[in-house]
Design an enzyme around this catalytic site. Structure first.
Site, short mmCIF file in Angstrom:
data_model
loop_
_atom_site.label_atom_id
_atom_site.label_comp_id
_atom_site.label_asym_id
_atom_site.label_seq_id
_atom_site.Cartn_x
_atom_site.Cartn_y
_atom_site.Cartn_z
CG ASP A 1 -50.30 -33.88 -35.51
OD1 ASP A 1 -49.43 -33.01 -35.75
OD2 ASP A 1 -50.07 -35.10 -35.54
CD1 TRP B 1 -45.14 13.54 -9.05
CD2 TRP B 1 -46.09 15.54 -9.41
NE1 TRP B 1 -44.87 14.33 -7.95
CE2 TRP B 1 -45.44 15.57 -8.15
CE3 TRP B 1 -46.75 16.68 -9.86
CZ2 TRP B 1 -45.45 16.69 -7.33
CZ3 TRP B 1 -46.75 17.81 -9.05
CH2 TRP B 1 -46.10 17.80 -7.80
CG ASP C 1 -34.34 18.08 -1.37
OD1 ASP C 1 -33.15 18.36 -1.20
OD2 ASP C 1 -34.97 18.33 -2.41
NE ARG D 1 -38.34 19.45 -6.78
CZ ARG D 1 -37.93 18.84 -5.69
NH1 ARG D 1 -37.14 17.79 -5.77
NH2 ARG D 1 -38.31 19.27 -4.53
CG ASP E 1 -36.70 11.60 -4.81
OD1 ASP E 1 -37.31 11.10 -5.76
OD2 ASP E 1 -37.20 12.41 -4.01
CG ASN F 1 -37.35 14.32 -7.46
OD1 ASN F 1 -38.40 13.71 -7.43
ND2 ASN F 1 -36.69 14.66 -6.38
CG ASP G 1 -44.13 13.32 -4.50
OD1 ASP G 1 -43.64 12.59 -3.63
OD2 ASP G 1 -43.45 13.97 -5.32
C1 GLA Z 1 -39.65 14.09 -4.49
C2 GLA Z 1 -40.14 13.04 -3.52
C3 GLA Z 1 -40.64 13.70 -2.26
C4 GLA Z 1 -39.54 14.53 -1.64
C5 GLA Z 1 -39.01 15.52 -2.65
C6 GLA Z 1 -37.77 16.22 -2.14
O1 GLA Z 1 -40.70 14.83 -4.98
O2 GLA Z 1 -41.14 12.26 -4.09
O3 GLA Z 1 -41.11 12.74 -1.34
O4 GLA Z 1 -38.51 13.67 -1.20
O5 GLA Z 1 -38.67 14.91 -3.89
O6 GLA Z 1 -37.24 17.11 -3.03
#
Ligand code: GLA
Length: 723
Positions: free
Chosen positions: A46, A203, A370, A444, A479, A481, A549
């Site tokens: 209350d 990014w 990659d 990309r 990943d 992207n 990155d």
């Molecule tokens: C992204 C990741 C990187 C690398 C690239 C490869 O940007 O953050 O560390 O692995 O992809 O294409």
């Protein structure tokens, strides 16, 4: 820790030694939260709810055919635990639906139960409680006019100052309903004198610390990218205006989800605040008759001692109850990743040469990034073709050599994505999550799959299962992207397209869950163009995440500092690269505060550089586990003030401490003492700055004299060890 229901007063008390969360059930079956804060045993509803008369608290009781008056309810200022579109509450809701019976919602109490343990789910991430240490209070509420039920639960642990919230909707109507919003948590405060801290970014500039005054009106922090995003992180703190790292009340909010999200924080003229956090705004999810819908699990942390304590609570939560490491050995190994060293341009010989040089810098785990699959010599092709490009790389030879050098082997994949230039797209165009007749916007050069389609998830699983069963792979970097926008799910009707954003994230979890079950010893690292999917949902399945990155160490100071507000360094991937601006010692010292490794061409390192690296590796091997991975973090000076960066980390037994200090601008002949935190004031510690032994109280009250360490960007690591 306990949950008590006081039947006479209709009050539920959820508490541990440090915090209390009260829920009050009024005679109309409405649930409110009069108090969330420091442990409090004496409560008086209350007196908390007393306010001048409100004309809007009357209602017409259809059964009694007379007017009733709601006691202790003020629509625009009561602290509801499940705020809906009630007549005069003009603040935002935490649930919105469409149904044949309209969209009005008025949920009232039906029953409750208190039990040991907490909710857990099949695919959705959750806070783990394998030994049933938690206590949970679960309410069932019913919509007054419809057969729609809400199950709301509140969980508490004895050793964590936080409340975990779960929300489930059950549709017992005869027809489908459509959920436009079902938030994971909502918290109303009977005050609005807050500052807000949140973490905007982009990014290579993730989770930048931003503190603002919370002004009247609505503030929304959102990701519309299908992932938790670079742009905002699903974590905010509301705090006293004079609160700092060690002082003042602070509340932190997050949830276990990796897709789009939305925080609404509303500060009203009536001096109250409502905060909600839930799935992104594109949601329109059909819940069929007798079906249910689960919102992701929400977390609300409280600290009476500033923001440092919020972080330490979350770090313990994440390390002990969210992350489940698959392979401690692999995780702790010093890593070399090929990406910045050679990008997509390598062949078998290059990689074998890398390995020879890699052993000179103590590498125990080599990760081929990659470029190893399909026809992936450029980044406009082959995503989806998860088979080895044998004309480019002999993976058997590489793995054999790793093992001969006593190294483990890891590989990069990006399973949720597709290039239109790929075998996968030729074979299964319908797995793509977009409509071909649209002019596709690529990011990309790539597009994304519809992970909400179980056939697509099963297909990708079978391809990855082949890869991981054929080769001896100990570590996978996963990943993601590009953002998820302009989506269209070919497996869903037009009326169900609003389900994509939820189903797609569930598909991500389904795939990683299946892979983890099949390969329980593989360590999975999360990544999304750096730190674009850094969240509690991902951490349920991945034991660490690539932070950014951006590998420039000075930029990293800012990124790692912001990230540390919620995520411990143990889950934060940080590597040393080859940039020439900063020395290797500084680069290594900064990378040490994370899951440590290298991302460079080891063949190019000079002897001097190798020596510098080895020195820091020694510190890594000696202290990283107890101090950085498992210890407590104290943020001492914020780089966002543009003068210094300083943190210390103390092992749980308080016998070891690492201090990382970086001076941002040259200070000349200034006097400068850095007061430490977290040490035991009575223990004696030897410090590596002047090798002297002092009591903890000396370091806490006088500090380390860093007056001779004030050159531009001068970075130091000082070790303190119990003497
Ligand atoms: C992204 C990741 C990187 C690398 C690239 C490869 O940007 O953050 O560390 O692995 O992809 O294409």
């Amino acid at each position: 820790m306990s949950i008590i229901f006081n039947k006479e007063l209709n009050i539920f008390h959820i508490f541990n030694n440090e915090i209390s969360y009260y829920i009050y059930l009024n005679e109309n079956g409405m649930l409110t939260n009069p108090y969330f804060g420091k442990r409090l045993d004496d409560i008086d509803i209350d007196s908390i709810f007393d306010i001048s008369h409100d004309w809007q608290s009357h209602y017409f009781d259809n059964e009694k055919k007379e007017e009733g008056e709601l006691k202790n309810i003020q629509f625009n200022s009561s602290p509801f635990i499940a705020p809906t579109s009630l007549a005069y509450d003009t603040r935002h809701n935490f649930i919105e639906i469409n149904s044949e019976k309209g969209s009005r919602l008025d949920f009232r109490y039906i029953s409750h139960r208190i039990y040991k343990g907490k909710p857990q789910f099949d695919v959705l991430p959750f806070v783990r409680d394998e030994d049933e240490e938690a206590n949970t209070l679960e309410f069932t509420l019913k919509e007054k006019q419809k057969e729609i039920y809400l199950q709301l639960s509140f969980t508490i642990f004895s050793d964590l100052n936080l409340i975990i919230r779960n929300t489930k909707l059950i549709n017992k109507e005869n027809s489908s309903i459509y959920i436009r919003r079902l938030d994971s948590l909502s918290q109303d405060f009977l005050r609005n004198d807050f500052d807000i801290i949140h973490f905007p970014g982009e990014w290579m500039l993730e989770r930048q610390l931003c503190r603002e005054s919370l002004e009247k009106g609505e503030k929304c922090i959102v990701s519309r990218t299908g992932r938790s995003s670079h742009e905002n992180n699903p974590f905010v703190i509301l705090l006293d205006k004079d609160a700092n790292e060690n002082y003042g009340e602070a509340y932190g909010f997050s949830f276990l989800w990796s897709g789009s999200f939305r925080f609404d924080i509303e500060s009203s003229l009536t001096n109250v605040t409502r905060l909600t956090l839930g799935l992104g705004e594109e949601l329109n999810f059909e819940v069929k008759s007798n079906d249910e819908f689960l919102a992701p699990e929400g977390i609300m942390v409280y600290s009476p001692y500033g923001t440092g304590n919020i972080s330490r609570t979350l770090h313990d939560l994440i390390r002990n109850r969210i992350v489940k490491e698959a392979n401690e050995k692999v995780y702790k190994e010093i890593l070399l990743n090929s990406w910045e060293g050679c990008y997509l341009n390598f062949d078998t010989k290059t990689v074998l040469d890398y390995l020879d040089s890699a052993k000179l810098i103590g590498t125990k785990l080599f990760v081929l990034d990659d470029g190893w699959f399909g026809k992936r010599d450029t980044d406009d092709r082959s995503l989806g073709d998860w088979f080895v490009n044998e004309s480019k790389i002999n993976l058997d030879l590489v793995i054999e050599k790793c093992h001969a050098l006593n190294m483990d082997f890891g590989i990069w994949i990006e399973p949720e994505m597709i290039n239109q230039n790929s075998e996968l797209y030729k074979k299964y165009p319908d797995f793509a999550g977009f409509l071909e007749h649209n002019e596709s916007f690529l990011s990309r050069h790539q597009q994304f799959l519809n992970m909400g389609d179980d056939n697509c998830v099963d297909y990708i699983y079978s391809e990855l299962e082949k890869l991981l069963s054929t080769y001896k792979i100990d570590y996978v970097k996963w990943d993601h992207n590009r953002i998820i926008n302009d989506y269209y799910a070919k497996n869903l009707d037009i009326k169900n397209q609003g389900e994509f954003i939820y189903r797609n994230t569930l598909g991500y979890y389904k795939l990683i869950k299946k892979l983890r079950e099949k390969f329980p010893k593989i360590h999975f690292q999360g990544c999304a163009s750096g730190g674009g999917r850094f969240d509690l949902g991902t951490l349920f399945y991945f034991s660490d995440i690539w932070t950014s990155d951006e590998n420039d160490p000075i930029q990293r100071l800012f990124i790692q500092y912001g990230t540390s507000f919620i995520y411990p360094f143990s889950v934060s991937g940080s590597h040393v690269n080859d940039n020439k601006i900063t020395g290797f010692k500084e680069k290594c010292l900064i990378a040490l505060f994370g899951s440590y490794g290298f991302e460079l061409d080891p063949r190019k390192l000079s002897e001097k550089e190798i020596e510098e690296i080895k020195e820091v590796n020694e510190i890594y091997l000696k202290y990283h586990n107890d101090v950085v991975l498992k210890g407590d973090l104290y943020r001492l000076l914020s780089p966002f003030d543009m003068k210094y960066f300083a943190i210390d980390m103390v092992s749980k037994d308080k016998s070891k401490c690492l201090v990382l200090f970086s001076n941002l601008l040259k200070k000349g002949r200034n006097r400068f003492y850095l007061k430490l935190q977290g040490l035991d004031k009575n223990k004696s510690y030897k410090n590596s700055l002047d090798n002297k032994v002092h009591k903890g109280e000396f370091y806490l009250n006088v500090g380390l004299n860093l007056s001779k360490r004030l050159e531009e960007f001068e970075t130091d690591l000082i070790v303190l060890e119990e003497a």
